[in-house]
Design an enzyme around this catalytic site. Structure first.
Site, mmCIF file in Angstrom:
data_model
loop_
_atom_site.group_PDB
_atom_site.id
_atom_site.type_symbol
_atom_site.label_atom_id
_atom_site.label_comp_id
_atom_site.label_asym_id
_atom_site.label_seq_id
_atom_site.Cartn_x
_atom_site.Cartn_y
_atom_site.Cartn_z
ATOM 1 N N SER A 234 0.758 -1.328 -0.120
ATOM 2 C CA SER A 234 0.237 -0.005 -0.051
ATOM 3 C C SER A 234 1.054 1.244 0.533
ATOM 4 C CB SER A 234 -0.868 -0.333 1.280
ATOM 5 O OG SER A 234 -0.682 0.953 1.635
ATOM 6 N N LYS A 235 0.380 2.610 -0.521
ATOM 7 C CA LYS A 235 0.983 3.475 -0.599
ATOM 8 C C LYS A 235 1.358 4.473 0.229
ATOM 9 C CE LYS A 235 -2.024 5.627 -3.114
ATOM 10 N NZ LYS A 235 -2.887 7.064 -4.579
ATOM 11 N N ARG A 236 0.303 3.572 1.640
ATOM 12 C CA ARG A 236 0.622 4.399 3.186
ATOM 13 C C ARG A 236 1.427 3.717 3.188
ATOM 14 N NH1 ARG A 236 -4.148 5.875 0.927
ATOM 15 N NH2 ARG A 236 -4.511 4.112 0.814
ATOM 16 N N ARG A 237 1.497 2.597 3.583
ATOM 17 C CA ARG A 237 2.715 1.487 3.853
ATOM 18 C C ARG A 237 4.018 1.450 3.406
ATOM 19 N NH1 ARG A 237 -1.589 -2.414 5.690
ATOM 20 N NH2 ARG A 237 -1.138 -3.023 3.390
#
Ligand code: GLU
Length: 456
Positions: A234-237
């Site tokens: 995920s691009k957030r993680r």
């Protein structure tokens, strides 16, 4: 055999994801091995979420991994927004044929009728003959829609579980599910190879292909890519932007090699292999369905191998972005071979060689505290006095430090630590005596004296 025409159809809504790069490469391999075409289509119809810099980022990142108009297999880029007239025309055709109908129901209307928020559309407007509202595709009531997926085999989707789905909004603007098919039809795409997240769209899209009078393509939905906790990247993680790997000093060749192995393998235990060896072997049949682990450590190791395999002069050229242009190239060349065996990514070059060029090494406090134990001053001053007269070659420089260490009951490893930190600022780095040789007598002595002054 029909000419292979594959496509990569990213939406420019963010940084270019490594998963997108993997899809692009699998398509690229199919185009190249068959002498077919790879179509780049930018799906830029979501005006609220698209940004031109993301489109530019996709194009430059693809070029970095070798996918560009420089190759005869490349076609495009096409921009989906330029084909809205065709999308509207297809919607009108489906409406005219009775395959689609207008619907004015709101979500609340459906909920009030079905008593549930999760219930699909109930077909209320199907036969009302409305002339405005969203356009819904009339799905078959019975039977199954059979999708042939190159990885999954034959998958049946019961039609009664498929609602009449929306293909265009009330204002006539087409939805993804339609625009994507119309473009694939117009571009004569033969294989749709994309991420697993689109598998659930496939029965709908296959119905659209048929309703528009065409034979559906070969579908292939690639396995998800997961992190070390087996969570979908995920691009957030996770670090997912291809550009960030490029900017950190990963080599495109290593990245391409690594990405190709996310779900595919050559069928034996080879891992490090150049693109030209992989292309003829690539086959959708050998793509594994289980989630592919994006192992950053393994990618680093791959990159280190690729770096070490570079001819020295090419390695030196590739290092240029990580060297201050004011730094003397001749001096760098003298240590380049030593550095080449020690870095896994090119950005690590800077910290390995900066001590040669800066007026003073950068002393970080933890390294200093670790190396400058009681007795360190004795080593530094003993070594400094030997260096006044010693022969200036690595062997002699080493022997001199061995002797100073022995006088204080220290093995070479222990005696090296304060000297290394005094000279380079760090506890680890290039081989010490070669470094000292290149740094030169005067500057080495200066640094030893500066460290001694700091210690007293
Ligand atoms: N624009 C879609 C996406 O980026 C592509 C869908 C497809 O490949 O069919 O997810």
């Amino acid at each position: 055999m029909t000419d292979v025409r594959v496509r990569f159809a990213p939406s420019p809504t963010g940084m270019f994801h490594v998963g997108g790069a993997r899809s692009a490469l699998f398509n690229w391999a199919l185009a190249e091995q068959s002498g077919g075409r790879f179509v780049l289509r930018i799906e830029d119809t979501d005006a609220a979420r698209n940004r031109p810099e993301w489109t530019a980022g996709i194009i430059s990142a693809l070029a970095w991994i070798g996918i560009s108009g420089d190759s005869p297999y490349f076609e495009g880029p096409y921009f989906q927004s330029a084909y809205e007239a065709q999308h509207r025309e297809a919607a009108a055709l489906l409406r005219k044929d009775g395959r689609a109908y207008h619907c004015t129901c709101t979500r609340e209307d459906v909920k009030a009728r079905t008593g549930s928020e999760h219930q699909g559309y109930d077909g209320h407007c199907r036969d009302l003959g409305l002339t405005e509202g969203a356009l819904r595709f009339r799905t078959p009531d019975e039977g199954v829609t059979v999708v042939e997926d190159a990885l999954r085999g034959t998958v049946e989707f019961p039609n009664d579980a498929m609602e009449d789905f929306v293909i265009a909004r009330g204002d006539g603007s087409p939805l993804f599910v339609l625009a994507n098919v119309v473009d694939d039809v117009e571009m004569r795409i033969t294989h749709v190879v994309r991420g697993e997240e689109h598998f659930s769209n496939t029965p709908k899209q296959q119905l659209l292909w048929r309703a528009l009078g065409h034979t559906p393509p070969i579908w292939a939905h690639l396995p998800v890519i997961v992190n070390e906790k087996r969570q979908k990247l995920s691009k957030r993680r996770d670090k997912v932007a291809l550009e960030s790997y490029r900017d950190e000093g990963y080599l495109a060749e290593a990245m391409v090699n690594y990405l190709m192995l996310l779900g595919w393998g050559p069928g034996d235990d080879r891992e490090i292999m150049p693109w030209s060896d992989m292309v003829p072997l690539f086959s959708l049949k050998n793509v594994n369905l289980s989630p592919a682990f994006f192992d950053e450590k393994k990618l680093r190791a791959f990159n280190g191998e690729y770096i070490r395999a570079l001819p020295l002069d090419i390695f030196i050229d590739r290092c240029a972005p990580w060297l201050d242009p004011a730094w003397d190239r001749e001096t760098f060349t003298r240590v380049a071979e030593l550095a080449q065996t020690r870095v896994a990514v090119l950005s690590e070059i800077t910290a390995n060689v900066d001590f040669l060029f800066l007026p003073e090494p950068i002393h970080d406090q933890p390294s200093w505290d670790k190396a400058m134990k009681p007795g360190a001053a004795d080593i530094l001053s003993g070594y400094a006095s030997r260096l006044e007269t010693v022969n200036w070659d690595p062997e002699s420089l080493k022997t001199a430090l061995e002797e100073v260490g022995a006088e204080h009951g220290l093995k070479l490893g222990k005696a090296q630590a304060p000297v290394r930190v005094a000279i380079t600022g760090r506890t680890v780095g290039l081989p010490l005596f070669e470094s000292i040789e290149v740094l030169g007598r005067e500057r080495t002595l200066d640094r030893l004296h500066t460290a001694l002054a700091k210690l007293s």
